[in-house]
Design a protein around this motif. Structure first.
Motif, PDB file in Angstrom:
ATOM      1  N   LYS A  59       3.580   7.836   2.722  1.00 18.26           N
ATOM      2  CA  LYS A  59       2.824   8.256   1.542  1.00 18.26           C
ATOM      3  C   LYS A  59       2.217   7.000   0.936  1.00 18.26           C
ATOM      4  O   LYS A  59       2.935   6.084   0.532  1.00 18.26           O
ATOM      5  CB  LYS A  59       3.706   8.962   0.514  1.00 18.26           C
ATOM      6  N   LEU A  60       0.912   6.958   0.896  1.00 20.07           N
ATOM      7  CA  LEU A  60       0.201   5.798   0.368  1.00 20.07           C
ATOM      8  C   LEU A  60       0.035   5.885  -1.144  1.00 20.07           C
ATOM      9  O   LEU A  60      -0.039   6.987  -1.696  1.00 20.07           O
ATOM     10  CB  LEU A  60      -1.180   5.702   1.027  1.00 20.07           C
ATOM     11  N   LYS A  61      -0.065   4.758  -1.779  1.00 21.82           N
ATOM     12  CA  LYS A  61      -0.338   4.723  -3.212  1.00 21.82           C
ATOM     13  C   LYS A  61      -1.758   5.189  -3.495  1.00 21.82           C
ATOM     14  O   LYS A  61      -2.018   5.820  -4.513  1.00 21.82           O
ATOM     15  CB  LYS A  61      -0.135   3.308  -3.756  1.00 21.82           C
ATOM     16  N   ASP A  62      -2.678   4.874  -2.580  1.00 23.11           N
ATOM     17  CA  ASP A  62      -4.088   5.217  -2.743  1.00 23.11           C
ATOM     18  C   ASP A  62      -4.585   5.882  -1.458  1.00 23.11           C
ATOM     19  O   ASP A  62      -4.581   5.262  -0.400  1.00 23.11           O
ATOM     20  CB  ASP A  62      -4.897   3.948  -3.036  1.00 23.11           C
TER      21      ASP A  62
ATOM     22  N   ALA B 160      -6.072   5.618   3.641  1.00 20.15           N
ATOM     23  CA  ALA B 160      -5.605   6.497   4.722  1.00 20.15           C
ATOM     24  C   ALA B 160      -6.203   6.147   6.079  1.00 20.15           C
ATOM     25  O   ALA B 160      -5.502   6.145   7.091  1.00 20.15           O
ATOM     26  CB  ALA B 160      -5.874   7.960   4.383  1.00 20.15           C
ATOM     27  N   SER B 161      -7.482   5.862   6.144  1.00 20.11           N
ATOM     28  CA  SER B 161      -8.086   5.575   7.452  1.00 20.11           C
ATOM     29  C   SER B 161      -7.497   4.302   8.051  1.00 20.11           C
ATOM     30  O   SER B 161      -7.253   4.236   9.258  1.00 20.11           O
ATOM     31  CB  SER B 161      -9.609   5.501   7.368  1.00 20.11           C
ATOM     32  N   ALA B 162      -7.236   3.287   7.217  1.00 21.78           N
ATOM     33  CA  ALA B 162      -6.610   2.062   7.717  1.00 21.78           C
ATOM     34  C   ALA B 162      -5.196   2.349   8.221  1.00 21.78           C
ATOM     35  O   ALA B 162      -4.779   1.821   9.258  1.00 21.78           O
ATOM     36  CB  ALA B 162      -6.578   0.995   6.623  1.00 21.78           C
ATOM     37  N   MET B 163      -4.451   3.211   7.507  1.00 21.75           N
ATOM     38  CA  MET B 163      -3.093   3.546   7.948  1.00 21.75           C
ATOM     39  C   MET B 163      -3.130   4.364   9.233  1.00 21.75           C
ATOM     40  O   MET B 163      -2.302   4.163  10.121  1.00 21.75           O
ATOM     41  CB  MET B 163      -2.343   4.308   6.847  1.00 21.75           C
TER      42      MET B 163
ATOM     43  N   SER C 268      -2.834  11.652   0.760  1.00 21.09           N
ATOM     44  CA  SER C 268      -2.330  10.292   0.930  1.00 21.09           C
ATOM     45  C   SER C 268      -1.113  10.221   1.856  1.00 21.09           C
ATOM     46  O   SER C 268      -0.501   9.167   1.994  1.00 21.09           O
ATOM     47  CB  SER C 268      -1.970   9.698  -0.438  1.00 21.09           C
ATOM     48  N   TYR C 269      -0.778  11.320   2.510  1.00 23.16           N
ATOM     49  CA  TYR C 269       0.344  11.368   3.445  1.00 23.16           C
ATOM     50  C   TYR C 269      -0.178  11.278   4.879  1.00 23.16           C
ATOM     51  O   TYR C 269      -0.999  12.093   5.296  1.00 23.16           O
ATOM     52  CB  TYR C 269       1.118  12.685   3.306  1.00 23.16           C
ATOM     53  N   ILE C 270       0.310  10.308   5.630  1.00 22.42           N
ATOM     54  CA  ILE C 270      -0.075  10.126   7.024  1.00 22.42           C
ATOM     55  C   ILE C 270       1.168  10.393   7.866  1.00 22.42           C
ATOM     56  O   ILE C 270       2.234   9.835   7.603  1.00 22.42           O
ATOM     57  CB  ILE C 270      -0.552   8.676   7.297  1.00 22.42           C
TER      58      ILE C 270
ATOM     59  N   LEU D  80       0.813  -1.217   0.000  1.00 20.92           N
ATOM     60  CA  LEU D  80       0.000   0.000   0.000  1.00 20.92           C
ATOM     61  C   LEU D  80       0.850   1.273   0.000  1.00 20.92           C
ATOM     62  O   LEU D  80       0.352   2.356  -0.255  1.00 20.92           O
ATOM     63  CB  LEU D  80      -0.919   0.041   1.234  1.00 20.92           C
ATOM     64  N   VAL D  81       2.139   1.131   0.303  1.00 22.49           N
ATOM     65  CA  VAL D  81       3.023   2.264   0.547  1.00 22.49           C
ATOM     66  C   VAL D  81       3.757   2.682  -0.720  1.00 22.49           C
ATOM     67  O   VAL D  81       4.369   1.858  -1.402  1.00 22.49           O
ATOM     68  CB  VAL D  81       4.042   1.911   1.652  1.00 22.49           C
TER      69      VAL D  81
END
Length: 165
Positions: free
Chosen positions: A97-100, A104-107, A143-145, A76-77
């Motif tokens: 930074k996620l691909k999608d 985000a909520s899961a991360m 997409s950035y956590i 996912l990353v």
């Protein structure tokens, strides 16, 4: 008359939402920020940080190092950095930074789980550090956590958010 008022209200609402500066939320294009730039900006925002060990998606052991931070699939990353106190104190700063951005909520949940795990460790081994983990920040820009555990959380969070303006 009701249709006319509804149309006027709809037009006003659309005008107001299009005028708002949307920074990478779920329904807007996202600004791309380099992970290395975020790392430098965020770590320099808190001058009280101890010596930090830094790992990232650029490292040979990137997937293995990421597993310490999150149990979500590394697939996912898109990119990440993770800095933690070399001497084992509570300070940690990470950005994933996620691909999608729909992940985000899961991360974010995974980051909260990581914080809970750290709290358990400090409660048992170093209770003085527990307070810092209790004030941890998990925040998002598109997409950035970001995970921030620092005595200057507010400054580091502001540095993160400012990178997307």
């Amino acid at each position: 008359m009701k249709k006319y008022i509804s149309c006027v209200l709809l037009a006003a609402m659309l005008t107001m939402t299009s005028a708002c500066g949307n920074k990478g939320t779920d329904n807007s294009p996202e600004t791309s920020v380099s992970i290395s730039s975020l790392q430098e900006t965020m770590l320099s925002a808190d001058t009280t940080l101890p010596e930090m060990t830094k790992v990232s998606s650029e490292d040979a052991q990137a997937e293995l190092n990421f597993a310490y931070l999150s149990d979500l699939s590394y697939d996912l990353v898109d990119a990440y950095f993770y800095a933690y106190a070399t001497e084992g104190t509570a300070e940690e700063i990470a950005v994933i930074k996620l691909k999608d951005k729909n992940d985000a909520s899961a991360m974010m949940k995974a980051m909260h789980d990581h914080i809970e795990s750290r709290q358990g460790t400090f409660q048992e081994y170093d209770p003085e550090q527990l307070g810092m983990t209790e004030k941890a920040v998990v925040t998002r820009e598109g997409s950035y956590i970001a995970l921030i555990i620092s005595s200057k959380n507010g400054l580091v969070q502001k540095a993160f958010e400012s990178s997307f303006e």
